[in-house]
Motif scaffolding. Structure first.
Motif, PDB file in Angstrom:
ATOM      1  N   LYS A 123       0.830  -1.207   0.000  1.00  0.00           N
ATOM      2  CA  LYS A 123       0.000   0.000   0.000  1.00  0.00           C
ATOM      3  C   LYS A 123       0.863   1.255   0.000  1.00  0.00           C
ATOM      4  N   GLU A 124       2.051   1.165   0.642  1.00  0.00           N
ATOM      5  CA  GLU A 124       2.944   2.314   0.712  1.00  0.00           C
ATOM      6  C   GLU A 124       3.927   2.334  -0.450  1.00  0.00           C
ATOM      7  N   ILE A 125       4.426   1.143  -0.789  1.00  0.00           N
ATOM      8  CA  ILE A 125       5.411   1.033  -1.874  1.00  0.00           C
ATOM      9  C   ILE A 125       4.898  -0.011  -2.859  1.00  0.00           C
ATOM     10  N   PRO A 126       4.354   0.415  -3.988  1.00  0.00           N
ATOM     11  CA  PRO A 126       3.715  -0.509  -4.945  1.00  0.00           C
ATOM     12  C   PRO A 126       4.619  -1.645  -5.425  1.00  0.00           C
ATOM     13  N   GLU A 127       5.943  -1.430  -5.402  1.00  0.00           N
ATOM     14  CA  GLU A 127       6.856  -2.482  -5.888  1.00  0.00           C
ATOM     15  C   GLU A 127       6.698  -3.780  -5.096  1.00  0.00           C
ATOM     16  N   TYR A 128       6.289  -3.679  -3.827  1.00  0.00           N
ATOM     17  CA  TYR A 128       6.123  -4.885  -3.010  1.00  0.00           C
ATOM     18  C   TYR A 128       4.975  -5.753  -3.523  1.00  0.00           C
ATOM     19  N   ASN A 129       4.045  -5.141  -4.245  1.00  0.00           N
ATOM     20  CA  ASN A 129       2.924  -5.920  -4.783  1.00  0.00           C
ATOM     21  C   ASN A 129       3.379  -6.944  -5.817  1.00  0.00           C
ATOM     22  N   ARG A 130       4.551  -6.701  -6.409  1.00  0.00           N
ATOM     23  CA  ARG A 130       5.073  -7.658  -7.381  1.00  0.00           C
ATOM     24  C   ARG A 130       5.479  -8.973  -6.710  1.00  0.00           C
ATOM     25  N   LEU A 131       5.776  -8.915  -5.419  1.00  0.00           N
ATOM     26  CA  LEU A 131       6.147 -10.127  -4.685  1.00  0.00           C
ATOM     27  C   LEU A 131       4.933 -10.932  -4.259  1.00  0.00           C
ATOM     28  N   LEU A 132       3.786 -10.255  -4.173  1.00  0.00           N
ATOM     29  CA  LEU A 132       2.615 -10.880  -3.569  1.00  0.00           C
ATOM     30  C   LEU A 132       2.199 -12.193  -4.242  1.00  0.00           C
ATOM     31  N   PRO A 133       2.171 -12.297  -5.586  1.00  0.00           N
ATOM     32  CA  PRO A 133       1.756 -13.573  -6.204  1.00  0.00           C
ATOM     33  C   PRO A 133       2.645 -14.754  -5.791  1.00  0.00           C
ATOM     34  N   TYR A 134       3.936 -14.509  -5.653  1.00  0.00           N
ATOM     35  CA  TYR A 134       4.848 -15.592  -5.274  1.00  0.00           C
ATOM     36  C   TYR A 134       4.629 -16.021  -3.825  1.00  0.00           C
ATOM     37  N   ILE A 135       4.408 -15.056  -2.938  1.00  0.00           N
ATOM     38  CA  ILE A 135       4.183 -15.386  -1.533  1.00  0.00           C
ATOM     39  C   ILE A 135       2.850 -16.109  -1.368  1.00  0.00           C
ATOM     40  N   VAL A 136       1.825 -15.682  -2.132  1.00  0.00           N
ATOM     41  CA  VAL A 136       0.535 -16.362  -2.070  1.00  0.00           C
ATOM     42  C   VAL A 136       0.671 -17.807  -2.560  1.00  0.00           C
ATOM     43  N   LEU A 137       1.396 -18.005  -3.666  1.00  0.00           N
ATOM     44  CA  LEU A 137       1.631 -19.371  -4.156  1.00  0.00           C
ATOM     45  C   LEU A 137       2.337 -20.220  -3.108  1.00  0.00           C
ATOM     46  N   LEU A 138       3.339 -19.629  -2.481  1.00  0.00           N
ATOM     47  CA  LEU A 138       4.063 -20.324  -1.427  1.00  0.00           C
ATOM     48  C   LEU A 138       3.114 -20.726  -0.314  1.00  0.00           C
ATOM     49  N   SER A 139       2.253 -19.806   0.109  1.00  0.00           N
ATOM     50  CA  SER A 139       1.314 -20.074   1.183  1.00  0.00           C
ATOM     51  C   SER A 139       0.313 -21.160   0.809  1.00  0.00           C
ATOM     52  N   GLU A 140      -0.174 -21.122  -0.418  1.00  0.00           N
ATOM     53  CA  GLU A 140      -1.189 -22.080  -0.844  1.00  0.00           C
ATOM     54  C   GLU A 140      -0.649 -23.496  -0.980  1.00  0.00           C
ATOM     55  N   HIS A 141       0.625 -23.609  -1.364  1.00  0.00           N
ATOM     56  CA  HIS A 141       1.153 -24.929  -1.680  1.00  0.00           C
ATOM     57  C   HIS A 141       1.761 -25.670  -0.490  1.00  0.00           C
ATOM     58  N   ILE A 142       2.216 -24.964   0.508  1.00  0.00           N
ATOM     59  CA  ILE A 142       2.793 -25.696   1.650  1.00  0.00           C
ATOM     60  C   ILE A 142       2.137 -25.314   2.970  1.00  0.00           C
ATOM     61  N   SER A 143       0.973 -24.655   2.891  1.00  0.00           N
ATOM     62  CA  SER A 143       0.255 -24.307   4.120  1.00  0.00           C
ATOM     63  C   SER A 143      -1.236 -24.553   3.975  1.00  0.00           C
ATOM     64  N   GLY A 144      -1.585 -25.539   3.159  1.00  0.00           N
ATOM     65  CA  GLY A 144      -2.997 -25.741   2.893  1.00  0.00           C
ATOM     66  C   GLY A 144      -3.613 -26.944   3.568  1.00  0.00           C
ATOM     67  N   GLY A 145      -2.925 -27.552   4.541  1.00  0.00           N
ATOM     68  CA  GLY A 145      -3.473 -28.746   5.183  1.00  0.00           C
ATOM     69  C   GLY A 145      -3.110 -28.822   6.642  1.00  0.00           C
ATOM     70  N   GLU A 146      -3.118 -30.049   7.158  1.00  0.00           N
ATOM     71  CA  GLU A 146      -2.807 -30.282   8.564  1.00  0.00           C
ATOM     72  C   GLU A 146      -1.318 -30.070   8.805  1.00  0.00           C
ATOM     73  N   TRP A 147      -1.010 -29.436   9.933  1.00  0.00           N
ATOM     74  CA  TRP A 147       0.396 -29.157  10.234  1.00  0.00           C
ATOM     75  C   TRP A 147       1.169 -30.461  10.412  1.00  0.00           C
ATOM     76  N   LEU A 148       2.314 -30.497   9.774  1.00  0.00           N
ATOM     77  CA  LEU A 148       3.170 -31.680   9.828  1.00  0.00           C
ATOM     78  C   LEU A 148       4.136 -31.538  10.989  1.00  0.00           C
ATOM     79  N   SER A 149       4.062 -32.471  11.946  1.00  0.00           N
ATOM     80  CA  SER A 149       4.943 -32.439  13.113  1.00  0.00           C
ATOM     81  C   SER A 149       6.232 -33.179  12.801  1.00  0.00           C
ATOM     82  N   VAL A 150       7.304 -32.441  12.648  1.00  0.00           N
ATOM     83  CA  VAL A 150       8.590 -33.056  12.343  1.00  0.00           C
ATOM     84  C   VAL A 150       9.096 -33.862  13.538  1.00  0.00           C
ATOM     85  N   GLU A 151       8.782 -33.410  14.771  1.00  0.00           N
ATOM     86  CA  GLU A 151       9.186 -34.173  15.961  1.00  0.00           C
ATOM     87  C   GLU A 151       8.612 -35.586  15.923  1.00  0.00           C
TER      88      GLU A 151
END
Length: 623
Positions: A430-458
């Motif tokens: 909202k303050e610096i429009p250039e950061y919006n260019r990163l948003l699609p990649y971060i959303v993809l990251l969030s959707e692909h490895i944060s879309g289910g039950e948390w995996l307990s590595v322990e």
């Protein structure tokens, strides 16, 4: 080769001990004035010299059989033979002489052991009896056994006619029944003997009956245990550690004999009619003791379809069965799920799991921001400016949770999530429009490895599991999931107290991870995991895709057939070393011509190099 020299030396010693027994019996049972005078000249009829002869016989047997127990058994069987033939009688004088000889032999044995450094490992005859055996003796092998056996029978039979005893049952027992029983024992293990000389000496020794019993047991134990065939740590011909398969050839230096013929002629040996490096045919089981490797880590290299996955599955099952290891397999192609029918393990669908790449553990926020930004930027081919902006977004997200690089105490706080990262990026945009260019990649990251039950590595580290990554929708999703999982594993090693050691299997799929990132993560795993009870198996089609530090520090290196010239050259140098060019050439030619499900194996710090036929999975391996 070292192992060939010592193996031949063992055979010579066993044969010498048998001939020593026979010669001593001949001296003690000779008749007539000339022979009696000859015996007297040796002092055998003198009581005190009888004690010395007894002590020297025990000491010589110890030198030849490399074992004090074997030496004592040898002397006992020797006396049993003399008593049965009537030359000696059981009385106080005999018992005193033998006890005195035994006492006198003890300091001799100590001196010999101190001077020569001979080992004193106990014989493993119990293991021999319990081993799986079978009658699979071919005509040629039987001929090699029988001819020396008959020679041994005739040799000891000749002494019977000069002895005082004429009882027919004694002759039958000593010269017919006992040799036949011993020949039966030899036939049981004949399939696993490594060469013609072994069979010939076993045949002769068994033919001597009681006189050859101790040397025979010693040779059978040596052929079935670690010390005789390949006297090195880690690799064994007997049941010790993980079963790797059937050794069919070993790299040897000498005049080519009994060459392994299932390789191209150029791969069999480096020269004809002279001493050269060549693949000598053998036929015995091969085991590896993971506890004796320089490191418990294994690399498996080979072309597609060569049999890598089959062998790794077998190693996993053996590790679970023999050592009780938990196993954690990162299955990128769905090839390992069938292991669940052999051992108790969970199959986890990675597409239904969530991982948080923002967990810190023992890493500072700045360091993790650099690592994660690097992984994302390489995966999506972001520019330097976008990478720097992503680092700042990640750092801002940590700071909103009160986690700062300057205060390590804050690193233990609950980390932000990828949803938090998305929110921070939107606010900055909202303050610096250039950061919006990163948003699609971060959303993809969030959707692909944060879309289910948390995996307990322990929990993954406390039980066996297979992580199936085939359900992840794209290569970049698998790459980011694998990056986060490996990073989390590294950090959890420091905080999770393992109840069992863990065997971690990682198949390095070409192009899945950026080369620099894969090298960094795998190198950290190899360097830091051993002290925490991890054994890592890395599988790849190309040796050049595995970091050099991993190849150099792997305890066990397995090579299936390779075709790419640079991979062949590098593999041959690793196995053969840089000192002997001919040796390296023979290894290189063999690697190019290995049959499917046949591999070459080399343990760091061990001279022996083998070609091995890989075992196949069967229901009998089920835990």
């Amino acid at each position: 080769m070292v192992e060939m020299g010592i193996s031949a030396l063992n055979l010579i010693k066993v044969l010498a001990s048998s001939l020593c027994n026979l010669l001593l019996v001949l001296l003690l049972t000779v008749q007539g004035p000339a022979e009696a005078a000859f015996s007297a000249s040796l002092g055998i009829i003198t009581p005190w010299l009888d004690i010395i002869v007894s002590a020297v016989h025990i000491a010589v047997s110890f030198i030849l059989l490399n074992n004090a127990l074997s030496a004592l058994l040898n002397r006992t069987f020797f006396i049993v033979y003399l008593v049965s033939m009537g030359y000696e009688h059981v009385n106080n004088a005999l018992l005193f002489r033998e006890m005195a000889g035994l006492m006198l032999s003890l300091p001799l044995i100590v001196i010999v052991k101190h001077v020569t450094g001979l080992p004193s490992t106990a014989l493993e005859f119990k293991r021999l009896v319990k081993s799986r055996v079978g009658f699979k003796v071919g005509a040629n092998e039987l001929f090699v056994l029988l001819i020396p056996h008959i020679g041994g029978v005739i040799s000891v039979l000749a002494t019977s006619f000069s002895a005082y005893s004429t009882d027919i049952y004694v002759i039958v027992v000593n010269n017919a029944l006992v040799p036949v029983i011993l020949l039966f024992m030899v036939m049981l293990v004949s399939e696993e003997l490594s060469g013609t000389a072994d069979r010939a000496i076993m045949g002769f020794t068994s033919g001597l009956g009681v006189l050859g019993l101790a040397p025979l047991i010693s040779l059978m134990a040596m052929e079935r245990t670690s010390g005789a065939l390949y006297p090195s740590r880690a690799l064994y011909a007997s049941k010790r550690g993980l079963y790797l398969g059937k050794a069919v050839a070993t790299l040897t230096y000498g005049y080519p004999s009994n060459a392994y013929r299932k390789l191209r002629k150029s791969a069999r040996f480096s020269g004809e009619g002279r001493r050269a490096w060549y693949w000598r045919a053998v036929q015995h089981s091969l085991y590896v003791d993971l506890n004796e490797l320089n490191t418990p880590h294994i690399i498996v290299i080979g072309s597609s379809g060569s049999g890598k996955t089959t062998l790794v599955k077998h190693i996993v099952l053996e590790s679970s069965r023999v050592y009780g290891h938990n196993v954690l397999i990162i299955d990128q192609h769905g090839e390992y799920k069938d292991l669940a029918s052999f051992i108790k393990c969970k199959i986890i669908d990675a597409s239904r799991c969530s991982l948080n790449p923002l967990v810190l553990a023992n890493t500072s926020p700045r360091e993790r921001a650099l690592q994660l930004a690097h992984a994302v930027s390489v995966t999506f081919r972001l520019g330097l400016l976008q990478r720097k902006m992503l680092e700042e977004v990640i750092m801002k997200t940590y700071e909103l949770k009160g986690i700062t690089s300057g205060d390590p105490a804050t690193w233990r706080r609950d980390p932000p999530t990828l949803q938090d990262l998305v929110g921070v990026c939107k606010e900055l945009g909202k303050e610096i429009p250039e950061y919006n260019r990163l948003l699609p990649y971060i959303v993809l990251l969030s959707e692909h490895i944060s879309g289910g039950e948390w995996l307990s590595v322990e929990e993954l580290l406390l039980e066996s599991a297979i992580i199936d990554m085939t359900g992840l929708s794209s290569d970049f999703a698998r790459a980011l999931f694998l990056d986060t999982l490996m990073y989390t594993l590294i950090n959890k090693m420091y905080t999770t107290r393992l109840t069992k050691k863990v065997m971690l299997v990682i198949e390095e799929a070409r192009g899945l991870l950026p080369r620099s990132l894969a090298r960094e993560l795998l190198s950290r795993l190899f360097a830091e995991s051993r002290k925490f009870g991890f054994s890592i198996v890395v599988v790849s089609q190309e040796i050049r895709r595995i970091p050099k530090v991993l190849v150099d520090n792997a305890g066990l290196r397995v090579f299936f057939v390779l075709n790419e010239p640079r991979s062949v050259e590098e593999a041959s140098k690793i196995i053969a070393g840089l000192d002997v060019k001919e040796k390296s050439l023979v290894v290189a030619e063999a690697i190019r011509t290995l049959a499917p499900h046949t591999f070459m194996i080399h343990a760091t710090g061990v001279d022996a190099i083998f070609v091995v036929k890989s075992p196949f999975l069967t229901r009998s391996k089920s835990a």
